[in-house]
Design a protein around this motif. Structure first.
Motif, PDB file in Angstrom:
ATOM      1  N   ARG A   1      59.418  -8.017  -7.581  1.00 31.51           N
ATOM      2  CA  ARG A   1      59.876  -6.987  -8.168  1.00 31.51           C
ATOM      3  C   ARG A   1      59.891  -6.445  -9.830  1.00 31.51           C
ATOM      4  N   PHE A   2      60.029  -7.668 -10.506  1.00 24.15           N
ATOM      5  CA  PHE A   2      59.584  -7.462 -11.993  1.00 24.15           C
ATOM      6  C   PHE A   2      58.352  -6.794 -12.220  1.00 24.15           C
TER       7      PHE A   2
ATOM      8  N   THR B   1      57.987  -3.286 -11.213  1.00 21.46           N
ATOM      9  CA  THR B   1      58.872  -2.270 -11.979  1.00 21.46           C
ATOM     10  C   THR B   1      58.061  -1.951 -13.426  1.00 21.46           C
TER      11      THR B   1
ATOM     12  N   TYR C   1      55.456   0.560 -12.334  1.00 20.36           N
ATOM     13  CA  TYR C   1      56.076   1.901 -12.104  1.00 20.36           C
ATOM     14  C   TYR C   1      56.387   2.534 -13.175  1.00 20.36           C
ATOM     15  N   SER C   2      56.964   1.558 -14.185  1.00 16.98           N
ATOM     16  CA  SER C   2      57.279   2.226 -15.460  1.00 16.98           C
ATOM     17  C   SER C   2      56.216   2.805 -16.122  1.00 16.98           C
TER      18      SER C   2
ATOM     19  N   ALA D   1      63.627   1.468 -15.838  1.00 15.10           N
ATOM     20  CA  ALA D   1      63.260   0.220 -15.342  1.00 15.10           C
ATOM     21  C   ALA D   1      64.310  -0.819 -15.063  1.00 15.10           C
ATOM     22  N   PRO D   2      65.419  -0.842 -16.015  1.00 10.24           N
ATOM     23  CA  PRO D   2      66.433  -1.968 -15.347  1.00 10.24           C
ATOM     24  C   PRO D   2      67.020  -1.490 -14.109  1.00 10.24           C
ATOM     25  N   THR D   3      67.388  -0.222 -13.859  1.00  8.92           N
ATOM     26  CA  THR D   3      67.880   0.388 -12.766  1.00  8.92           C
ATOM     27  C   THR D   3      66.913   0.214 -11.617  1.00  8.92           C
ATOM     28  N   TYR D   4      65.751   0.346 -11.660  1.00  7.61           N
ATOM     29  CA  TYR D   4      64.998   0.223 -10.700  1.00  7.61           C
ATOM     30  C   TYR D   4      64.708  -1.300 -10.260  1.00  7.61           C
ATOM     31  N   PHE D   5      64.894  -2.338 -11.325  1.00 11.63           N
ATOM     32  CA  PHE D   5      64.536  -3.571 -11.171  1.00 11.63           C
ATOM     33  C   PHE D   5      65.778  -4.393 -10.327  1.00 11.63           C
TER      34      PHE D   5
ATOM     35  N   GLY E   1      66.554  -3.450  -6.566  1.00 12.20           N
ATOM     36  CA  GLY E   1      66.074  -4.096  -5.643  1.00 12.20           C
ATOM     37  C   GLY E   1      66.128  -5.594  -5.703  1.00 12.20           C
TER      38      GLY E   1
END
Length: 457
Positions: A24-25, A28, A31-32, A71-75, A78
């Motif tokens: 996930r990291f 992220t 994507y970022s 980034a923190p929200t997406y990471f 999930g």
């Protein structure tokens, strides 16, 4: 902490949970990066094509929004919840192939190379101290990570089963040699923050390999827990922290240096200008270390208002800014104008013409490798003679000691003769320079100019 807190209870397949988090990291990050790149391109297009002035701060704020909000929200959105459970079927196939068929074979080959390398340096009795810890430490850390990740599934693959059984034991001697290397360095120069982290990480890796070597059932959650504890102690451990240990070690090193030169009386420094250059350099390096990494107020025995400009006033000699753990040497011949005796020889070469092995296809030639310091003489591509020119450096150092540029040496003292069953050679050194590591006593010739006379038998 979120890596292991959900698994304090006896939940299985902790490794799969960690793989999920790391996966996930990295997604992220990708994507970022794509999102920021796209937004930055849009801003640049508006600026260049539409004539709307976009300030440089806009790119900075865009980055902050992507890195600080998206980034923190997406990471975090999930991450597996505490109710999630994992089985071996959840192990990513891409990761399985990567570890089993790429990483593990590479580590095995690297291990073999390290054993050959260590056998070589033991036979030659030349220990490259600074290099060994880097060769072994990060390789050992990566290996520990691989063992951690394959532990749930290693029984599925015959090579992985053998790797899991034998590799942790095979790496232990290499780690012991690394400890020996670090010990030499610490004994010579004390502990600094960098050496502290190398030592504690090495101890952790050693413990991990002991664990994988003898544990009957793996409970790998202890690996990140112990590593986290070590990191906390290293930074916030009070007297056990890297800061405190390094400061204490360098102070003891300075005290030992002062006492050995009779420069400490009643806990006060006594000036001494006649001590050796080596000791002057080491004292200077310690003071410089505190000035750069701590504070001069942390140095024992220094006056409260001491500054770097007060070295001569306090110690009796000026600060040596170019201190290096290696001592330099330079020898050159005295310009006497005398001719070189060449009778009895067939050929003469001047090393100042850069000879290399590409020219060994000539009927008669020499090559000199400036990296290995190996001189070779060829005849019709056959090697007639090989010589390590470091031997001449050692002979000169043994006779004259370490010295810098100064009065030249009589040419006869810089002339060496040698022979084997095929050739007789006479080497007239013009100048030779290099370094000698005081902790290992290894000599490295960095520059040399010479004439070589050759007689073919």
């Amino acid at each position: 902490a979120f890596l292991f807190i959900p698994y304090f209870k006896d939940k299985e397949n902790f490794e799969l949970y960690v793989i999920k988090v790391f996966g996930r990291f990295f997604i992220t990050i990708i994507y970022s990066a794509v999102l920021y790149g796209g937004l930055a391109a849009i801003l640049a297009t508006i600026d260049k094509l539409l004539g709307v002035k976009i300030s440089s701060n806009s790119y900075y704020y865009t980055f902050l929004i992507v890195a600080g909000i998206f980034a923190p929200t997406y990471f975090l959105g999930g991450l597996p919840t505490i109710k999630n459970s994992f089985t071996k079927e959840n192990y990513p196939n891409i990761f399985r192939v990567l570890v089993f068929y790429i990483v593990m074979p590479l580590i095995s080959i690297y291990t073999l190379i390290l054993y050959i390398y260590f056998a070589k340096i033991i036979i030659l009795k030349q220990w490259p101290v600074g290099l060994v810890s880097h060769l072994v430490l990060w390789y050992a850390v990566i290996s520990a990570s691989v063992l951690f990740f394959i532990s749930p599934i290693y029984k599925e693959n015959s090579f992985a089963k053998k790797f899991m059984k034998f590799f942790p034991k095979l790496i232990l001697p290499l780690i012991m040699l690394m400890f020996f290397s670090i010990g030499i360095r610490v004994n010579a120069y004390g502990i600094t923050e960098n050496r502290y982290y190398v030592i504690v990480l090495s101890l952790w890796v050693f413990g991990v390999m002991i664990y994988f070597s003898f544990a009957k059932k793996f409970k790998n959650i202890f690996l990140p827990i112990t590593l986290s504890a070590i990191m906390i102690i290293s930074v916030l451990g009070g007297p056990l922290s890297s800061y405190s240990i390094s400061k204490s070690s360098q102070n003891k090193r300075l005290e030992k240096m002062l006492l050995s030169n009779n420069m400490l009386q009643d806990k006060k420094i006594v000036k001494a200008s006649s001590i050796s250059e080596k000791d002057k350099n080491e004292i200077s390096s310690i003071i410089s270390y505190f000035n750069s990494n701590h504070s001069l107020k942390d140095v024992k025995y220094l006056p409260k208002d001491f500054k770097m400009d007060d070295m001569e006033k306090t110690f009796g000699f000026q600060y040596s800014p170019n201190f290096s753990p290696q001592n330099c040497f330079y020898f050159n011949i005295m310009q006497t104008g005398e001719p070189i005796e060449i009778s009895g020889y067939n050929y003469m070469f001047d090393s100042r013409y850069r000879y290399d092995e590409k020219e060994s296809n000539l009927p008669f030639s020499i090559s000199y490798d400036y990296n290995s310091n190996i001189l070779k003489i060829y005849q019709n591509k056959d090697v007639l003679y090989t010589k390590d020119m470091n031997e001449f450096s050692k002979k000169l150092i043994d006779k004259y000691g370490l010295r810098g540029k100064g009065e030249g040496i009589n040419p006869n003292e810089m002339c060496f003769e040698d022979e084997n069953s095929k050739v007789k050679v006479k080497i007239q050194i013009i100048n030779i320079s290099g370094t000698k590591d005081p902790s290992t006593r290894n000599i490295k010739t960095n520059g040399i100019d010479f004439y070589i006379l050759i007689k073919v038998k």
